[in-house]
Design a protein around this motif. Sequence first.
Motif, PDB file in Angstrom:
ATOM      1  N   ALA A   1     -38.749  10.145  19.330  1.00 58.11           N
ATOM      2  CA  ALA A   1     -39.710  10.487  20.381  1.00 58.11           C
ATOM      3  C   ALA A   1     -39.146  11.573  21.285  1.00 58.11           C
ATOM      4  O   ALA A   1     -39.838  12.550  21.628  1.00 58.11           O
ATOM      5  CB  ALA A   1     -40.069   9.246  21.190  1.00 58.11           C
ATOM      6  N   LEU A   2     -37.881  11.419  21.681  1.00 61.64           N
ATOM      7  CA  LEU A   2     -37.247  12.431  22.521  1.00 61.64           C
ATOM      8  C   LEU A   2     -37.077  13.744  21.762  1.00 61.64           C
ATOM      9  O   LEU A   2     -37.250  14.829  22.326  1.00 61.64           O
ATOM     10  CB  LEU A   2     -35.892  11.924  23.008  1.00 61.64           C
ATOM     11  CG  LEU A   2     -35.926  10.783  24.025  1.00 61.64           C
ATOM     12  CD1 LEU A   2     -34.510  10.270  24.290  1.00 61.64           C
ATOM     13  CD2 LEU A   2     -36.572  11.237  25.323  1.00 61.64           C
TER      14      LEU A   2
ATOM     15  N   ALA B   1     -30.308   5.320  10.677  1.00 60.24           N
ATOM     16  CA  ALA B   1     -31.020   4.840   9.495  1.00 60.24           C
ATOM     17  C   ALA B   1     -31.336   3.349   9.576  1.00 60.24           C
ATOM     18  O   ALA B   1     -32.423   2.917   9.196  1.00 60.24           O
ATOM     19  CB  ALA B   1     -30.218   5.150   8.237  1.00 60.24           C
ATOM     20  N   GLY B   2     -30.406   2.544  10.072  1.00 55.69           N
ATOM     21  CA  GLY B   2     -30.622   1.098  10.082  1.00 55.69           C
ATOM     22  C   GLY B   2     -31.008   0.537  11.432  1.00 55.69           C
ATOM     23  O   GLY B   2     -30.998  -0.693  11.601  1.00 55.69           O
ATOM     24  N   GLN B   3     -31.348   1.374  12.405  1.00 52.27           N
ATOM     25  CA  GLN B   3     -31.665   0.900  13.750  1.00 52.27           C
ATOM     26  C   GLN B   3     -33.053   1.415  14.137  1.00 52.27           C
ATOM     27  O   GLN B   3     -33.198   2.540  14.611  1.00 52.27           O
ATOM     28  CB  GLN B   3     -30.610   1.386  14.745  1.00 52.27           C
ATOM     29  CG  GLN B   3     -29.194   0.959  14.363  1.00 52.27           C
ATOM     30  CD  GLN B   3     -28.177   1.356  15.420  1.00 52.27           C
ATOM     31  OE1 GLN B   3     -28.386   1.136  16.620  1.00 52.27           O
ATOM     32  NE2 GLN B   3     -27.065   1.938  14.993  1.00 52.27           N
ATOM     33  N   LEU B   4     -34.051   0.555  13.922  1.00 48.24           N
ATOM     34  CA  LEU B   4     -35.442   0.984  14.066  1.00 48.24           C
ATOM     35  C   LEU B   4     -35.770   1.416  15.487  1.00 48.24           C
ATOM     36  O   LEU B   4     -36.290   2.515  15.704  1.00 48.24           O
ATOM     37  CB  LEU B   4     -36.386  -0.143  13.626  1.00 48.24           C
ATOM     38  CG  LEU B   4     -37.880   0.182  13.721  1.00 48.24           C
ATOM     39  CD1 LEU B   4     -38.243   1.318  12.776  1.00 48.24           C
ATOM     40  CD2 LEU B   4     -38.711  -1.063  13.415  1.00 48.24           C
ATOM     41  N   MET B   5     -35.491   0.587  16.467  1.00 44.78           N
ATOM     42  CA  MET B   5     -35.887   0.900  17.837  1.00 44.78           C
ATOM     43  C   MET B   5     -35.128   2.109  18.382  1.00 44.78           C
ATOM     44  O   MET B   5     -35.706   2.942  19.085  1.00 44.78           O
ATOM     45  CB  MET B   5     -35.663  -0.313  18.747  1.00 44.78           C
ATOM     46  CG  MET B   5     -36.488  -1.532  18.349  1.00 44.78           C
ATOM     47  SD  MET B   5     -38.249  -1.157  18.087  1.00 44.78           S
ATOM     48  CE  MET B   5     -38.747  -0.639  19.730  1.00 44.78           C
ATOM     49  N   LEU B   6     -33.845   2.192  18.052  1.00 42.03           N
ATOM     50  CA  LEU B   6     -33.086   3.366  18.481  1.00 42.03           C
ATOM     51  C   LEU B   6     -33.621   4.617  17.811  1.00 42.03           C
ATOM     52  O   LEU B   6     -33.734   5.678  18.435  1.00 42.03           O
ATOM     53  CB  LEU B   6     -31.605   3.176  18.163  1.00 42.03           C
ATOM     54  CG  LEU B   6     -30.676   4.334  18.561  1.00 42.03           C
ATOM     55  CD1 LEU B   6     -30.746   4.584  20.063  1.00 42.03           C
ATOM     56  CD2 LEU B   6     -29.237   4.042  18.125  1.00 42.03           C
TER      57      LEU B   6
ATOM     58  N   SER C   1     -25.709  17.223  14.190  1.00 45.24           N
ATOM     59  CA  SER C   1     -26.338  16.770  12.946  1.00 45.24           C
ATOM     60  C   SER C   1     -25.982  15.340  12.598  1.00 45.24           C
ATOM     61  O   SER C   1     -26.734  14.659  11.892  1.00 45.24           O
ATOM     62  CB  SER C   1     -25.921  17.693  11.792  1.00 45.24           C
ATOM     63  OG  SER C   1     -24.507  17.711  11.666  1.00 45.24           O
ATOM     64  N   TRP C   2     -24.834  14.839  13.089  1.00 46.36           N
ATOM     65  CA  TRP C   2     -24.422  13.493  12.727  1.00 46.36           C
ATOM     66  C   TRP C   2     -25.252  12.407  13.395  1.00 46.36           C
ATOM     67  O   TRP C   2     -25.131  11.229  13.049  1.00 46.36           O
ATOM     68  CB  TRP C   2     -22.941  13.283  13.060  1.00 46.36           C
ATOM     69  CG  TRP C   2     -22.567  13.605  14.486  1.00 46.36           C
ATOM     70  CD1 TRP C   2     -21.990  14.741  14.942  1.00 46.36           C
ATOM     71  CD2 TRP C   2     -22.747  12.760  15.637  1.00 46.36           C
ATOM     72  NE1 TRP C   2     -21.793  14.686  16.302  1.00 46.36           N
ATOM     73  CE2 TRP C   2     -22.244  13.473  16.748  1.00 46.36           C
ATOM     74  CE3 TRP C   2     -23.269  11.492  15.841  1.00 46.36           C
ATOM     75  CZ2 TRP C   2     -22.266  12.951  18.041  1.00 46.36           C
ATOM     76  CZ3 TRP C   2     -23.290  10.965  17.126  1.00 46.36           C
ATOM     77  CH2 TRP C   2     -22.791  11.695  18.205  1.00 46.36           C
ATOM     78  N   VAL C   3     -26.083  12.794  14.368  1.00 42.19           N
ATOM     79  CA  VAL C   3     -26.875  11.788  15.080  1.00 42.19           C
ATOM     80  C   VAL C   3     -27.760  11.004  14.113  1.00 42.19           C
ATOM     81  O   VAL C   3     -27.876   9.774  14.213  1.00 42.19           O
ATOM     82  CB  VAL C   3     -27.725  12.465  16.179  1.00 42.19           C
ATOM     83  CG1 VAL C   3     -28.758  11.492  16.737  1.00 42.19           C
ATOM     84  CG2 VAL C   3     -26.841  12.982  17.298  1.00 42.19           C
ATOM     85  N   PHE C   4     -28.392  11.708  13.170  1.00 44.14           N
ATOM     86  CA  PHE C   4     -29.338  11.046  12.262  1.00 44.14           C
ATOM     87  C   PHE C   4     -28.644  10.041  11.351  1.00 44.14           C
ATOM     88  O   PHE C   4     -29.262   9.091  10.889  1.00 44.14           O
ATOM     89  CB  PHE C   4     -30.075  12.091  11.427  1.00 44.14           C
ATOM     90  CG  PHE C   4     -30.861  13.052  12.253  1.00 44.14           C
ATOM     91  CD1 PHE C   4     -32.051  12.675  12.840  1.00 44.14           C
ATOM     92  CD2 PHE C   4     -30.391  14.344  12.460  1.00 44.14           C
ATOM     93  CE1 PHE C   4     -32.770  13.562  13.613  1.00 44.14           C
ATOM     94  CE2 PHE C   4     -31.112  15.230  13.232  1.00 44.14           C
ATOM     95  CZ  PHE C   4     -32.301  14.843  13.813  1.00 44.14           C
TER      96      PHE C   4
END
Length: 332
Positions: free
Chosen positions: A251-252, A240-245, A233-236
């Motif tokens: 997408a994945l 928040a501040g990294q658009l391309m990542l 759950s901590w992935v999200f």
Amino acid sequence: MAAVAVGTESTTRRIGSMQVFVAVIIALALAGGTLRSLVRGTPDIATAATVFAGIFVQALPFLALGVMVSGAVAALVTPDRLARWLPRRPAAAILAAGVSGAALPGCECGSVPIARRLFGAGTVGAAALTFMLAAPAINPIVLVSTAVAFPGEPMMVLARCVASLMTALVMGGLWARFGRARWITRQVPKAHEHDGSRWTVFTEAARHDFLQASSYLVVGAAAAAAMHILVPSWVFEHLAGQLMLGIAVMALLAVILALCSEADAFVAASLSMLPLVPRLVFLVVGPAIDLKLFAMQVGMFGRAFAVRFAPITFLVATVVATGVGLLVVGNR
């Protein structure tokens, strides 16, 4: 002689897919108590079972609708007849197929068997694949659910519709230009060669498509459930501040979660810590390609088709959704 013929026929009769299906259902029913105890005692298995049941239950009604339509297609429409209905110019035929996807209120599970029934040589094949990608993403049910999930964000509905349609049109054009018939290694029954009534053709085609597509739906839903519990759950919190990542991860995630297109908007809306563009990518990629769709494409079209079509679809959907998202909803 008649007795010998009957005996020979009875000894050569083989167990069909319907008998296997019924046997599996009976075995699962008998083992229900044991399986329930196992699930209750293991939290991870309980989570995976919940995800599996959610995906399967959401998708099954639309799969049933799709195979009913595919049975009607088998009874009433042939690729040759479809070729006469489509515009002669390939670009116009692909555009017509993409726009007509808005008329089918179903999800991606139902569009795969329909597209396989409609698939034919040349322009007909490209139109069928365009329809397969457009129908689950731009139909009224999906667009209304997106509007409900994103109140106050009407541009998300527009962006999803435009990006999904563009993805379908691009993939149809790529197949028309580069696709090869030899990549289609799975065949469907040639229903029009039988002498039975249209009702017989309809029921046999629908039964065949339902058993084949539902079996691969089970495989895809099981894979999605297994992967779902592996995403912490901590992935999200780090996206928040990294658009391309965030775009790449969403997408994945769309591929892994394998949600029904009628429900994915509510999942995307719940991820309010992410910008709108990554969430749009999630909504465009999911109905185009995910684990269950890849499994179903292998079952309906063959592995040679799926291993070529799926990665390119993923790339095109991600790029198109990112571009449309930046233009329509902006970086917020």
